[in-house]
Design a protein around this motif. Sequence first.
Motif, PDB file in Angstrom:
ATOM      1  N   VAL A 109      15.865 -60.042  -5.095  1.00 38.69           N
ATOM      2  CA  VAL A 109      15.606 -60.292  -3.653  1.00 38.69           C
ATOM      3  C   VAL A 109      16.898 -60.535  -3.185  1.00 38.69           C
ATOM      4  O   VAL A 109      17.515 -61.501  -3.673  1.00 38.69           O
ATOM      5  N   ILE A 110      17.603 -59.693  -2.545  1.00 38.74           N
ATOM      6  CA  ILE A 110      19.164 -59.995  -1.833  1.00 38.74           C
ATOM      7  C   ILE A 110      19.041 -60.930  -0.589  1.00 38.74           C
ATOM      8  O   ILE A 110      19.973 -61.812  -0.462  1.00 38.74           O
ATOM      9  N   SER A 111      18.149 -60.586   0.194  1.00 39.67           N
ATOM     10  CA  SER A 111      18.152 -61.457   1.731  1.00 39.67           C
ATOM     11  C   SER A 111      16.922 -61.218   2.237  1.00 39.67           C
ATOM     12  O   SER A 111      16.103 -60.345   2.080  1.00 39.67           O
ATOM     13  N   THR A 112      16.714 -62.350   3.005  1.00 38.04           N
ATOM     14  CA  THR A 112      15.514 -62.191   4.087  1.00 38.04           C
ATOM     15  C   THR A 112      16.072 -62.552   5.480  1.00 38.04           C
ATOM     16  O   THR A 112      17.130 -63.191   5.661  1.00 38.04           O
ATOM     17  N   GLU A 113      15.556 -61.828   6.527  1.00 37.01           N
ATOM     18  CA  GLU A 113      15.896 -62.223   8.017  1.00 37.01           C
ATOM     19  C   GLU A 113      14.716 -61.669   8.855  1.00 37.01           C
ATOM     20  O   GLU A 113      14.195 -60.609   8.657  1.00 37.01           O
ATOM     21  N   GLY A 114      14.049 -62.768   9.334  1.00 37.13           N
ATOM     22  CA  GLY A 114      12.912 -62.542  10.131  1.00 37.13           C
ATOM     23  C   GLY A 114      11.800 -62.026   9.153  1.00 37.13           C
ATOM     24  O   GLY A 114      11.680 -62.571   7.916  1.00 37.13           O
ATOM     25  N   ARG A 115      11.429 -60.947   9.562  1.00 35.43           N
ATOM     26  CA  ARG A 115      10.277 -60.106   8.823  1.00 35.43           C
ATOM     27  C   ARG A 115      10.866 -59.272   7.526  1.00 35.43           C
ATOM     28  O   ARG A 115      10.005 -58.718   6.882  1.00 35.43           O
ATOM     29  N   LYS A 116      12.070 -59.166   7.811  1.00 35.50           N
ATOM     30  CA  LYS A 116      12.723 -58.221   6.721  1.00 35.50           C
ATOM     31  C   LYS A 116      13.409 -58.757   5.497  1.00 35.50           C
ATOM     32  O   LYS A 116      13.844 -59.845   5.462  1.00 35.50           O
ATOM     33  N   VAL A 117      12.812 -58.199   4.414  1.00 27.30           N
ATOM     34  CA  VAL A 117      13.216 -58.811   3.213  1.00 27.30           C
ATOM     35  C   VAL A 117      13.778 -57.552   2.405  1.00 27.30           C
ATOM     36  O   VAL A 117      13.516 -56.309   2.160  1.00 27.30           O
ATOM     37  N   MET A 118      15.238 -57.812   1.742  1.00 29.61           N
ATOM     38  CA  MET A 118      15.872 -56.615   1.071  1.00 29.61           C
ATOM     39  C   MET A 118      15.857 -56.801  -0.343  1.00 29.61           C
ATOM     40  O   MET A 118      16.260 -58.113  -0.855  1.00 29.61           O
ATOM     41  N   VAL A 119      15.461 -55.933  -1.139  1.00 31.52           N
ATOM     42  CA  VAL A 119      15.533 -56.227  -2.634  1.00 31.52           C
ATOM     43  C   VAL A 119      16.018 -54.806  -3.255  1.00 31.52           C
ATOM     44  O   VAL A 119      16.099 -53.802  -2.748  1.00 31.52           O
ATOM     45  N   HIS A 120      16.969 -55.031  -4.289  1.00 34.36           N
ATOM     46  CA  HIS A 120      17.737 -54.379  -4.815  1.00 34.36           C
ATOM     47  C   HIS A 120      17.245 -54.066  -6.295  1.00 34.36           C
ATOM     48  O   HIS A 120      16.813 -55.120  -6.922  1.00 34.36           O
ATOM     49  N   GLY A 121      17.056 -52.987  -6.991  1.00 38.18           N
ATOM     50  CA  GLY A 121      16.872 -52.621  -8.316  1.00 38.18           C
ATOM     51  C   GLY A 121      17.560 -51.647  -9.138  1.00 38.18           C
ATOM     52  O   GLY A 121      18.099 -50.812  -8.396  1.00 38.18           O
ATOM     53  N   ARG A 122      17.323 -51.536 -10.247  1.00 43.41           N
ATOM     54  CA  ARG A 122      17.621 -50.625 -11.173  1.00 43.41           C
ATOM     55  C   ARG A 122      16.836 -49.948 -12.170  1.00 43.41           C
ATOM     56  O   ARG A 122      16.198 -51.177 -12.907  1.00 43.41           O
TER      57      ARG A 122
END
Length: 162
Positions: free
Chosen positions: A128-141
């Motif tokens: 989980v890279i970041s959260t802002e309001g209702r947005k959650v950014m996830v990176h993976g590989r």
Amino acid sequence: MEAATSKCSSAETCPPVDLSGDAGWVAFDAPSLVGASLRFVSGEPDGNRYRVRYYRDPDQQLRARIWFGPETEGPPGHAHGGAMAAVLDEVLGLAAWAAGYPIVVGNLNVSFRNLLPLEQVVTIESEVISTEGRKVMVHGRICSGETVFAEAECLCITIRGK
């Protein structure tokens, strides 16, 4: 992890595979977190499509060991890009849930790096890279050792009222 030594056809049940985690990984019960929504990728633990087992690493990030069976074939002897994208969708979305964010995936951007041989156990890493309001950014590989088969960025949106 090494590639499987014996190839099976989609008409026969493939033999068991070792989906053990690395040292320090703790088994994670994904179905108890989100229920039956995991049935597309994780629904047949002994099937010929996917076999997956989830873990948390020492940093509490979600990891998975997954085997792509003969029913995921795209290019001869290799996993279909759509099969790889489905796995990334499930794992990265689940990573947000495991971090405490009930979400739906809003956007999944996958970059394919190498062909993924069938019947090979690989690792899916997520963060989980970041959260802002209702947005959650996830990176993976999806990777095995130094080889990266696909990388993804996933924009998740939290579900109101959850």
